[in-house]
Design a protein around this motif. Structure first.
Motif, PDB file in Angstrom:
ATOM      1  N   ASN A 104       0.809  -1.221   0.000  1.00 40.89           N
ATOM      2  CA  ASN A 104       0.000   0.000   0.000  1.00 40.89           C
ATOM      3  C   ASN A 104       0.844   1.274   0.000  1.00 40.89           C
ATOM      4  N   GLY A 105       2.152   1.141  -0.210  1.00 40.20           N
ATOM      5  CA  GLY A 105       3.025   2.309  -0.255  1.00 40.20           C
ATOM      6  C   GLY A 105       3.211   2.993   1.089  1.00 40.20           C
ATOM      7  N   ILE A 106       2.941   2.291   2.170  1.00 41.61           N
ATOM      8  CA  ILE A 106       2.972   2.896   3.504  1.00 41.61           C
ATOM      9  C   ILE A 106       4.368   3.401   3.855  1.00 41.61           C
ATOM     10  N   ILE A 107       5.369   2.552   3.721  1.00 38.43           N
ATOM     11  CA  ILE A 107       6.723   2.956   4.104  1.00 38.43           C
ATOM     12  C   ILE A 107       7.227   4.066   3.186  1.00 38.43           C
ATOM     13  N   SER A 108       6.955   3.978   1.913  1.00 44.06           N
ATOM     14  CA  SER A 108       7.378   5.046   0.999  1.00 44.06           C
ATOM     15  C   SER A 108       6.772   6.387   1.399  1.00 44.06           C
ATOM     16  N   GLN A 109       5.511   6.369   1.805  1.00 42.09           N
ATOM     17  CA  GLN A 109       4.864   7.611   2.235  1.00 42.09           C
ATOM     18  C   GLN A 109       5.478   8.133   3.533  1.00 42.09           C
ATOM     19  N   ILE A 110       5.820   7.228   4.434  1.00 42.87           N
ATOM     20  CA  ILE A 110       6.463   7.648   5.687  1.00 42.87           C
ATOM     21  C   ILE A 110       7.833   8.258   5.386  1.00 42.87           C
ATOM     22  N   ILE A 111       8.586   7.627   4.497  1.00 42.54           N
ATOM     23  CA  ILE A 111       9.928   8.117   4.174  1.00 42.54           C
ATOM     24  C   ILE A 111       9.869   9.515   3.554  1.00 42.54           C
ATOM     25  N   THR A 112       8.837   9.810   2.790  1.00 43.68           N
ATOM     26  CA  THR A 112       8.728  11.154   2.223  1.00 43.68           C
ATOM     27  C   THR A 112       8.554  12.206   3.315  1.00 43.68           C
ATOM     28  N   LYS A 113       8.100  11.780   4.486  1.00 39.82           N
ATOM     29  CA  LYS A 113       7.951  12.703   5.627  1.00 39.82           C
ATOM     30  C   LYS A 113       9.148  12.633   6.577  1.00 39.82           C
ATOM     31  N   ALA A 114      10.183  11.884   6.193  1.00 39.82           N
ATOM     32  CA  ALA A 114      11.337  11.695   7.077  1.00 39.82           C
ATOM     33  C   ALA A 114      11.974  13.017   7.488  1.00 39.82           C
ATOM     34  N   SER A 115      11.982  13.998   6.588  1.00 39.87           N
ATOM     35  CA  SER A 115      12.595  15.284   6.932  1.00 39.87           C
ATOM     36  C   SER A 115      11.889  15.917   8.121  1.00 39.87           C
ATOM     37  N   GLN A 116      10.563  15.733   8.239  1.00 35.77           N
ATOM     38  CA  GLN A 116       9.830  16.256   9.395  1.00 35.77           C
ATOM     39  C   GLN A 116      10.236  15.521  10.670  1.00 35.77           C
ATOM     40  N   LEU A 117      10.408  14.206  10.554  1.00 30.59           N
ATOM     41  CA  LEU A 117      10.797  13.416  11.717  1.00 30.59           C
ATOM     42  C   LEU A 117      12.214  13.745  12.173  1.00 30.59           C
ATOM     43  N   LEU A 118      13.047  14.196  11.228  1.00 29.10           N
ATOM     44  CA  LEU A 118      14.449  14.477  11.534  1.00 29.10           C
ATOM     45  C   LEU A 118      14.713  15.959  11.808  1.00 29.10           C
ATOM     46  N   MET A 119      13.634  16.756  11.807  1.00 23.84           N
ATOM     47  CA  MET A 119      13.774  18.168  12.110  1.00 23.84           C
ATOM     48  C   MET A 119      14.391  18.332  13.496  1.00 23.84           C
ATOM     49  N   ASN A 120      15.201  19.314  13.687  1.00 17.38           N
ATOM     50  CA  ASN A 120      15.883  19.590  14.953  1.00 17.38           C
ATOM     51  C   ASN A 120      16.887  18.509  15.334  1.00 17.38           C
ATOM     52  N   THR A 121      17.393  17.784  14.347  1.00 24.88           N
ATOM     53  CA  THR A 121      18.478  16.835  14.574  1.00 24.88           C
ATOM     54  C   THR A 121      19.649  17.253  13.685  1.00 24.88           C
ATOM     55  N   HIS A 122      20.762  16.568  13.828  1.00 27.59           N
ATOM     56  CA  HIS A 122      21.926  16.847  13.002  1.00 27.59           C
ATOM     57  C   HIS A 122      21.933  16.022  11.720  1.00 27.59           C
ATOM     58  N   ALA A 123      20.924  15.173  11.527  1.00 28.93           N
ATOM     59  CA  ALA A 123      20.911  14.246  10.395  1.00 28.93           C
ATOM     60  C   ALA A 123      20.798  14.987   9.068  1.00 28.93           C
ATOM     61  N   ARG A 124      21.684  14.638   8.157  1.00 27.48           N
ATOM     62  CA  ARG A 124      21.649  15.169   6.798  1.00 27.48           C
ATOM     63  C   ARG A 124      21.468  14.059   5.772  1.00 27.48           C
ATOM     64  N   PHE A 125      21.611  12.811   6.253  1.00 28.80           N
ATOM     65  CA  PHE A 125      21.484  11.644   5.384  1.00 28.80           C
ATOM     66  C   PHE A 125      20.614  10.599   6.076  1.00 28.80           C
ATOM     67  N   ILE A 126      19.886   9.831   5.268  1.00 31.32           N
ATOM     68  CA  ILE A 126      19.179   8.671   5.788  1.00 31.32           C
ATOM     69  C   ILE A 126      19.881   7.421   5.280  1.00 31.32           C
ATOM     70  N   GLU A 127      19.807   6.383   6.078  1.00 27.70           N
ATOM     71  CA  GLU A 127      20.485   5.137   5.727  1.00 27.70           C
ATOM     72  C   GLU A 127      19.555   3.966   6.015  1.00 27.70           C
ATOM     73  N   PHE A 128      19.563   3.008   5.093  1.00 31.69           N
ATOM     74  CA  PHE A 128      18.834   1.759   5.249  1.00 31.69           C
ATOM     75  C   PHE A 128      19.835   0.621   5.187  1.00 31.69           C
ATOM     76  N   ARG A 129      19.610  -0.392   6.001  1.00 32.40           N
ATOM     77  CA  ARG A 129      20.434  -1.597   5.970  1.00 32.40           C
ATOM     78  C   ARG A 129      19.510  -2.763   5.659  1.00 32.40           C
ATOM     79  N   CYS A 130      19.728  -3.391   4.510  1.00 31.24           N
ATOM     80  CA  CYS A 130      18.850  -4.457   4.040  1.00 31.24           C
ATOM     81  C   CYS A 130      19.661  -5.702   3.699  1.00 31.24           C
TER      82      CYS A 130
END
Length: 173
Positions: A104-130
């Motif tokens: 249902n594209g759930i994770i893809s939709q969440i990832i598009t909002k990742a910048s909001q979740l990472l607001m006020n952090t030092h993160a500039r990159f996201i990483e996945f380990r698969c």
């Protein structure tokens, strides 16, 4: 507090009281989740589901935040900022979904909002380990614009075979 991702998708902090619903979601998807996630075998009652939750929300890792994924008002999985490395500005993301919520594209939709979740952090990159044979997770990672940046050979045995761990990374959008 919850974060609305889309009409039927929201994130809320993962809490110990979610144990029964975590157990239910794992039980509904045990065979498919167990192929790639070694912790699945250990979740077989309410106490082990509580331990799963508490081990994660109390990990002590820098920047760690764990969320339950509610899809159509059912706990359908977990999404996490597993950690943030302040020296490298990398936020490692992780997730799993129950079988009934997949496709249902759930994770893809969440990832598009990742910048909001990472607001006020030092993160500039996201990483996945698969794991290399986890085609569904790799597909989700690639759809978010990541590049393969490293491979850890023979990381663990999953689905009865030694598998490499692929590390994918992208800039936070």
């Amino acid at each position: 507090m919850h974060i609305q991702i889309a009409e039927h998708i929201k994130l809320a902090p993962l809490v110990e009281g979610d144990a029964a619903n975590i157990l239910k979601a794992v039980n509904l998807s045990r065979a498919s989740l167990g192929k790639f996630l070694p912790w699945v075998e250990g979740i077989n009652n309410i106490e082990s589901a509580k331990k799963y939750i508490l081990d994660r929300v109390n990990s002590g890792l820098n920047g760690s935040r764990w969320f339950k994924i509610d899809y159509k008002d059912n706990l359908s999985g977990v999404f996490a900022i597993k950690s943030i490395c302040p020296e490298l500005y990398i936020a490692e993301l992780g997730y799993w979904l129950s079988n009934d919520a997949q496709g249902n594209g759930i994770i893809s939709q969440i990832i598009t909002k990742a910048s909001q979740l990472l607001m006020n952090t030092h993160a500039r990159f996201i990483e996945f380990r698969c794991l290399e044979r986890n085609e569904a997770s790799i597909k989700v990672a690639l759809s978010s614009g990541v590049l393969l940046v490293d491979v850890i050979p023979n990381f663990l045995v999953a689905d009865d075979v030694w598998q490499n761990l692929n590390i994918y990374r992208a800039a936070v959008k």
